[in-house]
Design a protein around this motif. Structure first.
Motif, PDB file in Angstrom:
ATOM      1  N   HIS A   3     -63.396  32.200  -5.740  1.00 59.73           N
ATOM      2  CA  HIS A   3     -62.958  33.277  -4.847  1.00 59.73           C
ATOM      3  C   HIS A   3     -64.088  34.269  -4.578  1.00 59.73           C
ATOM      4  O   HIS A   3     -64.154  34.854  -3.490  1.00 59.73           O
ATOM      5  N   SER A   4     -64.986  34.455  -5.529  1.00 61.02           N
ATOM      6  CA  SER A   4     -66.140  35.319  -5.296  1.00 61.02           C
ATOM      7  C   SER A   4     -67.040  34.735  -4.217  1.00 61.02           C
ATOM      8  O   SER A   4     -67.525  35.446  -3.334  1.00 61.02           O
ATOM      9  N   PHE A   5     -67.249  33.417  -4.270  1.00 59.83           N
ATOM     10  CA  PHE A   5     -68.089  32.776  -3.267  1.00 59.83           C
ATOM     11  C   PHE A   5     -67.445  32.829  -1.886  1.00 59.83           C
ATOM     12  O   PHE A   5     -68.136  32.977  -0.879  1.00 59.83           O
ATOM     13  N   LYS A   6     -66.140  32.708  -1.826  1.00 61.06           N
ATOM     14  CA  LYS A   6     -65.460  32.751  -0.538  1.00 61.06           C
ATOM     15  C   LYS A   6     -65.626  34.101   0.137  1.00 61.06           C
ATOM     16  O   LYS A   6     -65.551  34.204   1.363  1.00 61.06           O
ATOM     17  N   SER A   7     -65.855  35.141  -0.642  1.00 61.87           N
ATOM     18  CA  SER A   7     -65.999  36.484  -0.074  1.00 61.87           C
ATOM     19  C   SER A   7     -67.423  36.768   0.396  1.00 61.87           C
ATOM     20  O   SER A   7     -67.687  37.829   0.955  1.00 61.87           O
ATOM     21  N   LEU A   8     -68.350  35.816   0.178  1.00 61.90           N
ATOM     22  CA  LEU A   8     -69.746  36.020   0.553  1.00 61.90           C
ATOM     23  C   LEU A   8     -70.104  35.079   1.698  1.00 61.90           C
ATOM     24  O   LEU A   8     -70.304  33.887   1.485  1.00 61.90           O
ATOM     25  N   GLY A  66     -72.694  34.764 -10.507  1.00 62.20           N
ATOM     26  CA  GLY A  66     -72.344  34.460 -11.895  1.00 62.20           C
ATOM     27  C   GLY A  66     -73.485  33.743 -12.578  1.00 62.20           C
ATOM     28  O   GLY A  66     -74.222  32.976 -11.944  1.00 62.20           O
ATOM     29  N   SER A  67     -73.651  33.982 -13.876  1.00 62.53           N
ATOM     30  CA  SER A  67     -74.805  33.423 -14.582  1.00 62.53           C
ATOM     31  C   SER A  67     -74.556  32.014 -15.107  1.00 62.53           C
ATOM     32  O   SER A  67     -75.473  31.204 -15.171  1.00 62.53           O
ATOM     33  N   LEU A  68     -73.334  31.694 -15.501  1.00 64.27           N
ATOM     34  CA  LEU A  68     -73.049  30.378 -16.084  1.00 64.27           C
ATOM     35  C   LEU A  68     -72.613  29.406 -14.991  1.00 64.27           C
ATOM     36  O   LEU A  68     -71.463  28.975 -14.919  1.00 64.27           O
ATOM     37  N   ILE A  69     -73.550  29.066 -14.115  1.00 59.63           N
ATOM     38  CA  ILE A  69     -73.280  28.173 -12.997  1.00 59.63           C
ATOM     39  C   ILE A  69     -74.253  27.001 -13.069  1.00 59.63           C
ATOM     40  O   ILE A  69     -75.458  27.190 -13.234  1.00 59.63           O
ATOM     41  N   TYR A  70     -73.709  25.789 -12.966  1.00 63.01           N
ATOM     42  CA  TYR A  70     -74.540  24.593 -12.953  1.00 63.01           C
ATOM     43  C   TYR A  70     -74.645  24.087 -11.517  1.00 63.01           C
ATOM     44  O   TYR A  70     -73.676  24.141 -10.759  1.00 63.01           O
ATOM     45  N   PHE A  71     -75.814  23.581 -11.169  1.00 63.87           N
ATOM     46  CA  PHE A  71     -76.066  23.153  -9.798  1.00 63.87           C
ATOM     47  C   PHE A  71     -76.237  21.639  -9.731  1.00 63.87           C
ATOM     48  O   PHE A  71     -76.867  21.029 -10.599  1.00 63.87           O
ATOM     49  N   LEU A  72     -75.673  21.058  -8.681  1.00 61.35           N
ATOM     50  CA  LEU A  72     -75.791  19.625  -8.447  1.00 61.35           C
ATOM     51  C   LEU A  72     -76.111  19.386  -6.983  1.00 61.35           C
ATOM     52  O   LEU A  72     -75.626  20.107  -6.102  1.00 61.35           O
ATOM     53  N   LEU A  73     -76.923  18.368  -6.728  1.00 59.02           N
ATOM     54  CA  LEU A  73     -77.150  17.918  -5.360  1.00 59.02           C
ATOM     55  C   LEU A  73     -76.120  16.832  -5.083  1.00 59.02           C
ATOM     56  O   LEU A  73     -76.082  15.807  -5.752  1.00 59.02           O
ATOM     57  N   SER A  74     -75.278  17.075  -4.096  1.00 58.90           N
ATOM     58  CA  SER A  74     -74.202  16.136  -3.816  1.00 58.90           C
ATOM     59  C   SER A  74     -73.908  16.156  -2.331  1.00 58.90           C
ATOM     60  O   SER A  74     -74.608  16.798  -1.543  1.00 58.90           O
ATOM     61  N   LEU A  75     -72.844  15.443  -1.959  1.00 56.61           N
ATOM     62  CA  LEU A  75     -72.418  15.417  -0.572  1.00 56.61           C
ATOM     63  C   LEU A  75     -71.890  16.778  -0.163  1.00 56.61           C
ATOM     64  O   LEU A  75     -71.279  17.483  -0.960  1.00 56.61           O
TER      65      LEU A  75
END
Length: 283
Positions: A129-134, A268-277
């Motif tokens: 929901h935080s990302f949706k607001s940005l 947020g600090s505890l976020i993992y990133f992936l390259l995906s579709l």
């Protein structure tokens, strides 16, 4: 503990909206049909490229990548069936199972501490929901949707689906706590094989390519770390770590990744990133 989580789950409205789920099913069918065609084109293009060239082009965040036609065919065949859920990954908190023919994945706890999974669920919702607001985030980073949380007493889920989970010696089939989220679909076969040809020891390449578990390929960019060597027999395409030196070697522009990742880490600090579709290619 289970009753407390169940009450909190209902209070937060942690249920799937049926109209939304229905529209996603329709979109999934449409995307699969497109992927059957696009996947064949990608396979043909891959035959004419070196692994380095293919990876540079396809791991760019500006590339249009589709699922492989074989994966799309399996998804299409599973729509509306009672296909068995397949294990697609294991983390520190839970085991993840894919629901064939849908965009859903289920995370079940690996320990007897469901509060960790519940904490995972509530944080996932907050981040989403935080990302949706940005408004500047969506074109750079996508957050998988988090749909609902079930307890061992959630009859509406377990009565229909318990028998679809595999019954494993080390993880017996039981009604457990479960987090339902949007599945991050694997990268297509040409990219998987290019990663193997580029980074895996030659003697292990065919074994890795033929491995069912390595078909669940997700690439995790690690911009702050370098690692040399091939990994030997421990080479895996699940959460494949693309270290900074590999990104440089493939001549991938790191700024494309840095901008999106830095914006995400501001949320947020505890976020993992992936390259995906991209989501447009997934549903």
């Amino acid at each position: 503990m289970s009753s407390d989580i169940g009450r909190l789950s209902r209070r937060l409205g942690a249920t799937t909206d049926q109209s939304t789920a229905s529209s996603m099913d329709v979109s999934l069918k449409e995307a699969i049909m497109e992927n059957l065609t696009l996947g064949e084109h990608l396979e043909a293009e891959a035959e004419a490229e070196s692994p380095e060239s293919l990876l540079k082009r396809m791991l760019s965040i500006k590339s249009a990548v589709t699922t492989s036609s074989s994966f799309a065919q399996k998804q299409q065949a599973a729509i509306g069936t009672d296909a068995i859920f397949r294990g697609i990954g294991t983390g520190s908190i839970g085991k993840i199972f894919g629901h064939p023919g849908t965009i859903f994945a289920y995370k079940l706890p690996v320990s007897g501490q469901p509060e960790k999974l519940w904490n995972n669920y509530t944080k996932h919702l907050r981040v989403y929901h935080s990302f949706k607001s940005l408004p500047y985030i969506p074109d750079q980073v996508e957050i998988p949707r988090c749909f609902w949380y079930a307890t061992p007493d959630t009859e509406s889920f377990w009565s229909d689906n318990l028998e679809r989970f595999p019954d494993l010696p080390h993880y017996p089939r039981l009604a457990r706590h479960a987090l339902c989220m949007e599945r991050i679909f694997p990268l297509p076969r040409p990219i998987r094989h290019a990663l193997v040809d580029k980074f895996c020891p030659q003697k292990a390449r065919q074994t890795i390519k033929d491995s069912d578990s390595n078909k669940d390929c997700l690439v995790r960019p690690c911009l702050g770390r370098v690692k040399y060597g091939t990994g030997g027999h421990f080479f895996t395409l699940r959460n494949f770590k693309l270290h900074a030196n590999k990104i440089k070697e493939l001549e991938i522009n790191p700024s494309e990744l840095i901008i999106g990742m830095s914006h995400a880490l501001a949320v947020g600090s505890l976020i993992y990133f992936l390259l995906s579709l991209s989501r447009q290619a997934r549903i």
